[in-house]
Design a protein around this motif. Structure first.
Motif, PDB file in Angstrom:
ATOM      1  N   GLY A 197       7.031  -7.498  15.795  1.00  0.00           N
ATOM      2  CA  GLY A 197       6.571  -6.625  14.797  1.00  0.00           C
ATOM      3  C   GLY A 197       6.682  -6.900  13.229  1.00  0.00           C
ATOM      4  O   GLY A 197       6.018  -6.138  12.370  1.00  0.00           O
ATOM      5  N   GLY A 198       7.190  -7.936  13.013  1.00  0.00           N
ATOM      6  CA  GLY A 198       7.469  -8.390  11.661  1.00  0.00           C
ATOM      7  C   GLY A 198       6.635  -9.656  11.340  1.00  0.00           C
ATOM      8  O   GLY A 198       5.801  -9.926  11.933  1.00  0.00           O
ATOM      9  N   PHE A 199       7.241 -10.419  10.489  1.00  0.00           N
ATOM     10  CA  PHE A 199       6.428 -11.631  10.216  1.00  0.00           C
ATOM     11  C   PHE A 199       7.294 -12.669   9.779  1.00  0.00           C
ATOM     12  O   PHE A 199       8.834 -12.643   9.568  1.00  0.00           O
ATOM     13  CB  PHE A 199       5.695 -11.444   8.611  1.00  0.00           C
ATOM     14  N   SER A 200       6.927 -13.969  10.047  1.00  0.00           N
ATOM     15  CA  SER A 200       7.797 -15.241   9.958  1.00  0.00           C
ATOM     16  C   SER A 200       7.583 -15.843   8.463  1.00  0.00           C
ATOM     17  O   SER A 200       6.495 -16.029   8.153  1.00  0.00           O
ATOM     18  CB  SER A 200       7.405 -16.024  11.211  1.00  0.00           C
ATOM     19  N   ARG A 201       8.621 -16.513   8.286  1.00  0.00           N
ATOM     20  CA  ARG A 201       8.325 -17.222   7.017  1.00  0.00           C
ATOM     21  C   ARG A 201       7.436 -18.381   7.065  1.00  0.00           C
ATOM     22  O   ARG A 201       6.726 -18.698   6.127  1.00  0.00           O
ATOM     23  CB  ARG A 201       9.791 -17.848   6.381  1.00  0.00           C
ATOM     24  N   GLU A 202       7.404 -19.157   8.310  1.00  0.00           N
ATOM     25  CA  GLU A 202       6.481 -20.298   8.277  1.00  0.00           C
ATOM     26  C   GLU A 202       5.612 -20.164   9.695  1.00  0.00           C
ATOM     27  O   GLU A 202       6.228 -19.371  10.394  1.00  0.00           O
ATOM     28  CB  GLU A 202       7.483 -21.717   8.402  1.00  0.00           C
ATOM     29  N   LEU A 203       4.790 -21.093   9.524  1.00  0.00           N
ATOM     30  CA  LEU A 203       3.807 -20.880  10.663  1.00  0.00           C
ATOM     31  C   LEU A 203       4.435 -21.327  11.960  1.00  0.00           C
ATOM     32  O   LEU A 203       4.269 -20.858  13.008  1.00  0.00           O
ATOM     33  CB  LEU A 203       2.524 -22.033  10.379  1.00  0.00           C
ATOM     34  N   GLU A 204       5.174 -22.316  12.045  1.00  0.00           N
ATOM     35  CA  GLU A 204       5.883 -22.876  13.097  1.00  0.00           C
ATOM     36  C   GLU A 204       6.937 -22.018  13.864  1.00  0.00           C
ATOM     37  O   GLU A 204       7.230 -21.844  14.829  1.00  0.00           O
ATOM     38  CB  GLU A 204       6.145 -24.261  12.915  1.00  0.00           C
ATOM     39  N   HIS A 205       7.884 -21.482  12.774  1.00  0.00           N
ATOM     40  CA  HIS A 205       8.846 -20.822  13.100  1.00  0.00           C
ATOM     41  C   HIS A 205       9.578 -19.997  12.181  1.00  0.00           C
ATOM     42  O   HIS A 205       8.959 -19.996  10.966  1.00  0.00           O
ATOM     43  CB  HIS A 205      10.076 -21.498  13.756  1.00  0.00           C
ATOM     44  N   SER A 206      10.868 -19.258  12.138  1.00  0.00           N
ATOM     45  CA  SER A 206      11.520 -18.659  11.257  1.00  0.00           C
ATOM     46  C   SER A 206      12.569 -19.813  10.733  1.00  0.00           C
ATOM     47  O   SER A 206      13.191 -20.086  11.685  1.00  0.00           O
ATOM     48  CB  SER A 206      12.093 -17.296  11.702  1.00  0.00           C
ATOM     49  N   PRO A 207      12.387 -20.177   9.416  1.00  0.00           N
ATOM     50  CA  PRO A 207      13.214 -21.466   9.049  1.00  0.00           C
ATOM     51  C   PRO A 207      14.892 -20.785   9.302  1.00  0.00           C
ATOM     52  O   PRO A 207      15.073 -19.646   8.708  1.00  0.00           O
ATOM     53  CB  PRO A 207      12.933 -21.674   7.781  1.00  0.00           C
ATOM     54  N   PRO A 208      15.684 -21.684  10.010  1.00  0.00           N
ATOM     55  CA  PRO A 208      16.996 -21.036  10.210  1.00  0.00           C
ATOM     56  C   PRO A 208      17.872 -20.937   9.066  1.00  0.00           C
ATOM     57  O   PRO A 208      18.671 -20.071   8.518  1.00  0.00           O
ATOM     58  CB  PRO A 208      17.751 -22.109  10.950  1.00  0.00           C
ATOM     59  N   ALA A 209      17.574 -21.819   7.838  1.00  0.00           N
ATOM     60  CA  ALA A 209      18.211 -21.757   6.466  1.00  0.00           C
ATOM     61  C   ALA A 209      17.417 -21.575   5.443  1.00  0.00           C
ATOM     62  O   ALA A 209      16.794 -22.816   5.060  1.00  0.00           O
ATOM     63  CB  ALA A 209      19.322 -23.053   6.573  1.00  0.00           C
ATOM     64  N   PRO A 210      16.813 -20.626   4.933  1.00  0.00           N
ATOM     65  CA  PRO A 210      15.915 -20.398   3.920  1.00  0.00           C
ATOM     66  C   PRO A 210      16.145 -21.154   2.408  1.00  0.00           C
ATOM     67  O   PRO A 210      15.483 -21.364   1.900  1.00  0.00           O
ATOM     68  CB  PRO A 210      15.676 -19.004   3.769  1.00  0.00           C
ATOM     69  N   ASN A 211      17.584 -21.559   2.315  1.00  0.00           N
ATOM     70  CA  ASN A 211      18.145 -22.223   1.117  1.00  0.00           C
ATOM     71  C   ASN A 211      17.465 -23.382   0.877  1.00  0.00           C
ATOM     72  O   ASN A 211      17.548 -23.934  -0.350  1.00  0.00           O
ATOM     73  CB  ASN A 211      19.590 -21.953   1.055  1.00  0.00           C
TER      74      ASN A 211
END
Length: 371
Positions: A290-304
């Motif tokens: 239902g939402g959106f992911s930060r990156e094409l491949e996956h949701s990065p585990p550590a956005p920092n």
């Protein structure tokens, strides 16, 4: 507004089907905070963090849903942010001790926490301190500050400009008369190193340079200083949108926010082209939950540490601070940017405020949640 742009914006709204249900599922009644991703909550390995919680409430406010929140939800939110403040420093920290070692994270957490408390009509428990154990050594004098500025690598413009701009949290804590020479030092330096042809700062891929320029623009805006070479920046934004691949939600949001902050008059044909490219890229990051992911491949585990991509290098990177498991899933960082993209596109088109639809029962079940 032309018919093509109207159709594009209507299509963009369909990308938010299921989004509010996903957002609600990230809420944690016990703490009053929000988790970064579904895996953050379901794995039991993480707790709600400052950024995700503030971003969730920013989404709720931007979408006109703040009045849906009951008094117990508001009170828990206030307690959440107040509990994160450290009395000795006045700054706000998550549980992971490595978060304290990342000055960018610390600066972001302060801005998010102060903003969230203001949103709910509350105050921090402790005052911000001009000097504390959390004040970086580079703030000791104007000389050490200037040397620090010049030492920041802009080999990756996004990371470097982000690191530079977050000195603003320490500058803002200063008395105005003390801050003025520090502030002048920053802007004199930035004006000298801006690329006169592109208007960008630093090096890296086209989207990396654009994103670094977005971070720099935020710093200019924070202190009410107009960014130089707006025309060159605008032309460079168009070039990047037309020629480079956006594999990160930030690469989709940053151009839109940069355009908005510069207060430019965009020709209708170019605005339609910008919206088309932006929404095509946004659709690629829509997820089944239902939402959106930060990156094409996956949701990065550590956005920092997600600004520096695989195969790229940057000196003195902070320790990764994981917020999730890095699965192919939605995350709060991407969600807040997707919502901002939607509303900013409408602002650029000079359309009246029209919120995304949310069911009448959305979040109503939290009104009587146990304390």
């Amino acid at each position: 507004m032309n018919r093509r742009l109207a159709d594009l914006l209507a299509y963009g709204d369909t990308l938010f089907d299921g989004f509010f249900q996903w957002l609600k599922e990230q809420y944690d009644e016990r703490s009053g905070g929000f988790f970064y991703a579904r895996s953050s909550k379901q794995s039991g390995r993480f707790t709600p963090d400052i950024e995700s919680t503030a971003q969730a409430f920013n989404i709720i406010e931007r979408c006109g849903l703040l009045d849906r929140l009951s008094n117990p939800v508001r009170e828990r939110a206030i307690r959440f942010f107040q509990s994160k403040q450290d009395e000795a420093t006045g700054f706000f920290y998550d549980i992971n001790p490595n978060m304290r070692l990342d000055d960018v994270m610390v600066g972001r957490a302060a801005g998010y926490s102060f903003g969230a408390l203001r949103k709910f009509g509350a105050e921090p428990l402790y005052p911000s301190r001009h000097q504390s154990e959390a004040t970086p050594a580079y703030m000791e004098s104007l000389q050490t500050f200037g040397a620090w500025l010049r030492s920041i690598s802009l080999a990756n413009s996004w990371r470097g400009c982000d690191k530079l701009s977050h000195c603003g949290a320490h500058l803002a804590a200063m008395p105005a008369d003390t801050r003025e020479p520090y502030q002048r030092e920053v802007f004199d330096y930035l004006n000298r190193i801006q690329n006169p042809e592109t208007g960008f700062w630093g090096e890296g891929t086209p989207y990396t340079q654009l994103s670094g320029t977005f971070k720099t623009q935020l710093f200019y805006n924070r202190f009410g200083v107009p960014v130089p070479r707006k025309e060159q920046i605008y032309n460079s934004i168009l070039r990047v949108l037309r020629t480079d691949t956006a594999n990160d939600m930030c690469y989709i949001r940053n151009p839109i926010s940069l355009l908005s902050s510069m207060k430019l008059s965009i020709p209708p044909g170019e605005l339609t082209e910008i919206a088309d490219i932006t929404l095509t890229n946004l659709a690629k990051l829509k997820r089944e939950d239902g939402g959106f992911s930060r990156e094409l491949e996956h949701s990065p585990p550590a956005p920092n540490v997600a600004q520096v991509k695989p195969g790229e290098e940057y000196p003195d990177m902070p320790i990764a601070v994981p917020l999730g498991l890095g699965l192919v899933e939605s995350d709060m960082n991407a969600g807040t940017q997707a919502v901002l993209i939607r509303y900013t596109l409408r602002e650029l088109a000079e359309l009246p405020l029209e919120h995304l639809p949310a069911s009448e029962s959305w979040f109503a079940g939290e009104a009587s949640a146990a304390e």
